[in-house]
Design an enzyme around this catalytic site. Sequence first.
Site, PDB file in Angstrom:
ATOM      1  N   SER A 260      40.484  39.212 -87.990  1.00 15.15           N
ATOM      2  CA  SER A 260      39.882  38.504 -86.858  1.00 15.15           C
ATOM      3  C   SER A 260      38.476  38.033 -87.243  1.00 15.15           C
ATOM      4  CB  SER A 260      39.890  39.419 -85.632  1.00 15.15           C
ATOM      5  OG  SER A 260      39.524  38.739 -84.462  1.00 15.15           O
TER       6      SER A 260
ATOM      7  N   ASP B 215      50.799  37.178 -82.140  1.00 13.62           N
ATOM      8  CA  ASP B 215      49.345  37.004 -82.100  1.00 13.62           C
ATOM      9  C   ASP B 215      49.011  35.689 -81.403  1.00 13.62           C
ATOM     10  OD1 ASP B 215      46.642  36.698 -82.501  1.00 13.62           O
ATOM     11  OD2 ASP B 215      46.695  37.126 -84.650  1.00 13.62           O
TER      12      ASP B 215
ATOM     13  N   HIS C 281      47.760  40.659 -82.339  1.00 12.98           N
ATOM     14  CA  HIS C 281      46.474  40.422 -82.992  1.00 12.98           C
ATOM     15  C   HIS C 281      45.896  41.770 -83.411  1.00 12.98           C
ATOM     16  CE1 HIS C 281      42.955  38.087 -84.000  1.00 12.98           C
ATOM     17  NE2 HIS C 281      42.191  38.929 -83.321  1.00 12.98           N
TER      18      HIS C 281
ATOM     19  N   TRP D  37      30.525  34.477 -87.083  1.00 15.10           N
ATOM     20  CA  TRP D  37      31.208  33.365 -87.755  1.00 15.10           C
ATOM     21  C   TRP D  37      31.057  32.062 -86.971  1.00 15.10           C
ATOM     22  CZ3 TRP D  37      35.499  31.046 -85.339  1.00 15.10           C
ATOM     23  CH2 TRP D  37      36.055  31.759 -84.263  1.00 15.10           C
TER      24      TRP D  37
END
Length: 325
Positions: free
Chosen positions: A36, A122, A154, A296
């Site tokens: 993730s 997911d 996920h 990110w």
Amino acid sequence: MAIPLLLLSPAPAQAATVSGSLRAYNISRVYVSGVSSGGYMATQLQVAYSSRIKGAGIFSAGPYYCAQNNAAQAVNGCMDNVYSTNLGTLEYDTSLWAGYGWIDPTGNLSGQPVYVFHGGSDSSIKKSVTDDLVRYYQYFGASVQYDSGSAAGHAWVTPYGPNSCTVTASPYLNNCGTDPQNALLRKLFGSVNARNTGSLTGTLIRFDQNAHAVNGYAPGLSMDNSGFAYVPSSCASGASCRLMVALHGCGQGYSAVGTAFVDKANLNQYADTNNMIVLYPQATASGVNPNGCWDWWGYLGYSNYPIHGGLQLETIMNMVKALGG
């Protein structure tokens, strides 16, 4: 009454935990893995420092710089597919930045091993987004193995996961009756010895992340005061060892779930039998990062987050350097 499958998940052996500091070992190569937001950070580390990081294992993430310093793009284009990932732009920017010297030369990525995982249940990261991660790496010549046949939600999928395969729930460690870490390490290393399913031989070091933070204060970077490193006895005794940087996902750090990821990621077990140190940096929740994700999309307020000089990126690389990587 039937026993729920998740109760049958084996309990991994726990490593002895000691408080200590990071020191240099005989490191032959450095690799990175993550899930993730940790998957996105892993790609940032590999692309920015491809001269030092020689391969990656990515669970449930998209291509490098996907968010383009924009939270709306992160949500709609890099988790969902309402927006495009703008893959061509990402490839162009990567080449441009390498030319500027902001990241290492892209030629380093050619031939590098990359393992990518996406689960069929997911919905947090759409498969089309992870498909573009694969295309991104292939554009730069990486050797990619794509595992997209699992029904996983996920999560980081591990034989020690307390969750059933298809769910998406804390601590985001799912048991699908498979061992993706074996496939990941075989891809990165070429071959891998069977994991240690008994008592671990090494030591889990709890260290002060402030000592490695670029500003001297890890919480100011949305990072925990503590990080962890698992060091097998062979590595502590001077054997040549690989270093794996393992990055948890959102809501999966020490402040959220304790050492669940550290203990159950199924990396310490392989580390014991494959001369591999595992570094577990820790992000934590903050006002700009309530879910404890890695940066990110630029939540710290700086656009250099995915290149040389990025605050979290450089802090993690300081840890790598301290370990001899």
